[in-house]
Scaffold this motif. Structure first.
Motif, PDB file in Angstrom:
ATOM      1  N   GLY A   1      -4.774  15.690  29.368  1.00 30.70           N
ATOM      2  CA  GLY A   1      -5.911  16.474  29.818  1.00 30.70           C
ATOM      3  C   GLY A   1      -5.941  16.591  31.332  1.00 30.70           C
ATOM      4  N   ALA A   2      -7.124  16.957  31.869  1.00 29.61           N
ATOM      5  CA  ALA A   2      -7.251  17.234  33.299  1.00 29.61           C
ATOM      6  C   ALA A   2      -7.068  15.996  34.162  1.00 29.61           C
ATOM      7  N   GLY A   3      -7.142  14.816  33.571  1.00 31.25           N
ATOM      8  CA  GLY A   3      -6.944  13.595  34.350  1.00 31.25           C
ATOM      9  C   GLY A   3      -5.513  13.368  34.779  1.00 31.25           C
ATOM     10  N   GLY A   4      -4.587  14.130  34.224  1.00 37.08           N
ATOM     11  CA  GLY A   4      -3.196  14.013  34.617  1.00 37.08           C
ATOM     12  C   GLY A   4      -2.392  13.135  33.673  1.00 37.08           C
TER      13      GLY A   4
ATOM     14  N   LEU B   1     -11.912   7.169  37.756  1.00 33.76           N
ATOM     15  CA  LEU B   1     -11.956   8.621  37.537  1.00 33.76           C
ATOM     16  C   LEU B   1     -12.118   9.420  38.819  1.00 33.76           C
ATOM     17  N   VAL B   2     -12.561   8.777  39.870  1.00 30.42           N
ATOM     18  CA  VAL B   2     -12.855   9.478  41.120  1.00 30.42           C
ATOM     19  C   VAL B   2     -11.905   8.998  42.202  1.00 30.42           C
ATOM     20  N   PRO B   3     -11.095   9.885  42.786  1.00 29.69           N
ATOM     21  CA  PRO B   3     -10.176   9.462  43.855  1.00 29.69           C
ATOM     22  C   PRO B   3     -10.956   9.008  45.081  1.00 29.69           C
ATOM     23  N   PRO B   4     -10.445   8.023  45.806  1.00 29.30           N
ATOM     24  CA  PRO B   4     -11.139   7.538  47.008  1.00 29.30           C
ATOM     25  C   PRO B   4     -11.338   8.656  48.022  1.00 29.30           C
ATOM     26  N   ALA B   5     -12.521   8.713  48.578  1.00 33.59           N
ATOM     27  CA  ALA B   5     -12.842   9.775  49.537  1.00 33.59           C
ATOM     28  C   ALA B   5     -12.005   9.675  50.808  1.00 33.59           C
ATOM     29  N   ASP B   6     -11.462   8.480  51.089  1.00 31.16           N
ATOM     30  CA  ASP B   6     -10.678   8.286  52.310  1.00 31.16           C
ATOM     31  C   ASP B   6      -9.174   8.334  52.052  1.00 31.16           C
ATOM     32  N   ASP B   7      -8.778   8.870  50.899  1.00 27.10           N
ATOM     33  CA  ASP B   7      -7.349   8.958  50.553  1.00 27.10           C
ATOM     34  C   ASP B   7      -6.987  10.435  50.379  1.00 27.10           C
TER      35      ASP B   7
ATOM     36  N   ALA C   1      -5.430  15.189  42.924  1.00 24.47           N
ATOM     37  CA  ALA C   1      -6.482  15.472  41.938  1.00 24.47           C
ATOM     38  C   ALA C   1      -6.828  16.954  41.925  1.00 24.47           C
ATOM     39  N   SER C   2      -6.872  17.573  43.095  1.00 29.01           N
ATOM     40  CA  SER C   2      -7.193  18.999  43.166  1.00 29.01           C
ATOM     41  C   SER C   2      -6.079  19.841  42.552  1.00 29.01           C
ATOM     42  N   MET C   3      -4.827  19.417  42.707  1.00 26.01           N
ATOM     43  CA  MET C   3      -3.708  20.142  42.107  1.00 26.01           C
ATOM     44  C   MET C   3      -3.769  20.052  40.588  1.00 26.01           C
ATOM     45  N   ARG C   4      -4.062  18.865  40.079  1.00 26.42           N
ATOM     46  CA  ARG C   4      -4.163  18.704  38.625  1.00 26.42           C
ATOM     47  C   ARG C   4      -5.273  19.593  38.066  1.00 26.42           C
ATOM     48  N   MET C   5      -6.401  19.604  38.757  1.00 26.80           N
ATOM     49  CA  MET C   5      -7.518  20.417  38.285  1.00 26.80           C
ATOM     50  C   MET C   5      -7.173  21.898  38.338  1.00 26.80           C
ATOM     51  N   ALA C   6      -6.531  22.325  39.421  1.00 27.75           N
ATOM     52  CA  ALA C   6      -6.173  23.732  39.556  1.00 27.75           C
ATOM     53  C   ALA C   6      -5.194  24.166  38.482  1.00 27.75           C
TER      54      ALA C   6
END
Length: 264
Positions: free
Chosen positions: A36-39, A162-168, A175-180
């Motif tokens: 799924g969208a999680g990769g 489920l949420v990538p670190p905001a500082d990474d 994550a954005s590529m997987r979602m796209a």
């Protein structure tokens, strides 16, 4: 004995102009896994499957580079890509396990080529639309809200994964590529005509749904069971959209029991 991550072989397979990333492990009858969208992640379900099957877990095209998507303008081309990938892998017939978007693609693959798919496992698949239970547009869901949509227990230990670190920046980009790569095929809604083709599926099918799924409501199970020729539905209590992670032992037992029996 289950396959550990150390036993998993990663292959890059050329499918026409597209390079497919495939994780392979185990011995026995082949199983194709579509994520799924999680990769693509080697999780306990895949380890359990690899104990008695040869697992081929494929990363959806576009998850790492958008170049692949230029060759796949729509869902139909994606289905043909997977059919061709099975040819390249030398897999004439397979058992297919798909989760969420991967479940949608698995169903389309089985409808397109019914003789190729022997058994089908769909874990909270998308593919239909009901006005009384709309599937949220995941493109517009803030990352902080994802655990509440995906998990029965949004405050549990799985939530942080489920949420990538905001500082990474790299994790955020991946994550954005997987979602796209998923949105490319399902935007603006995931109903791309599966209801017109699902009757073609000949494979016995196991449907697994988290009873507390708030992303794709369990009412969608009715859409699948009403149209599939031969199916079994299992509602997993204490699980949301990721039952294979929230209730791994229960999901493992249902999937292995289904794949390893001669009758549904």
């Amino acid at each position: 004995m289950t396959a550990s991550i150390a036993d998993v072989v990663e292959r890059t397979v050329d499918v026409g102009p597209i390079q497919a990333r495939v994780l392979i492990a185990g011995t026995g009858d082949p199983v194709l896994f579509l994520h799924g969208a999680g990769g693509l992640v080697w999780n306990p379900l895949l380890e359990a499957l690899a104990a008695g099957h040869t697992v081929h877990a494929v990363e959806h095209p576009g998850a790492r580079s958008s170049d692949a998507l230029s060759h796949l303008p729509g869902l139909w081309e994606l289905v043909l890509f997977y059919d061709e990938l099975l040819d390249v892998l030398g897999l004439d017939t397979v058992e297919v396990v798909g989760h969420s978007f991967g479940g949608m693609v698995a169903a389309e693959l089985a409808a397109n080529n019914p003789k190729r798919v022997r058994r089908l496992v769909l874990i909270a698949p998308i593919g239909f639309w009901r006005d009384d239970a709309p599937v949220p547009d995941i493109a517009g869901v803030p990352a902080s809200s994802l655990p509440g949509l995906l998990l029965a227990d949004p405050d549990g230990p799985l939530a942080a994964t489920l949420v990538p670190p905001a500082d990474d920046p790299q994790a955020l980009f991946e994550a954005s590529m997987r979602m796209a790569s998923i949105l490319h095929f399902i935007w603006p809604i995931p109903d791309k005509g599966l209801r017109r083709r699902i009757h073609r599926i000949a494979a016995p099918t196991l449907l697994l749904w988290g009873a507390q799924d708030r992303l794709v409501s369990p009412v969608y199970a009715e859409e699948f069971t009403a149209r599939l020729r031969e199916s079994r539905l299992v509602l997993v209590e204490g699980a949301g959209h990721l039952p294979q992670l929230e209730r791994p032992a229960e999901v493992r037992d249902h999937v292995l029991g289904f794949l390893d029996t001669m009758e549904v």
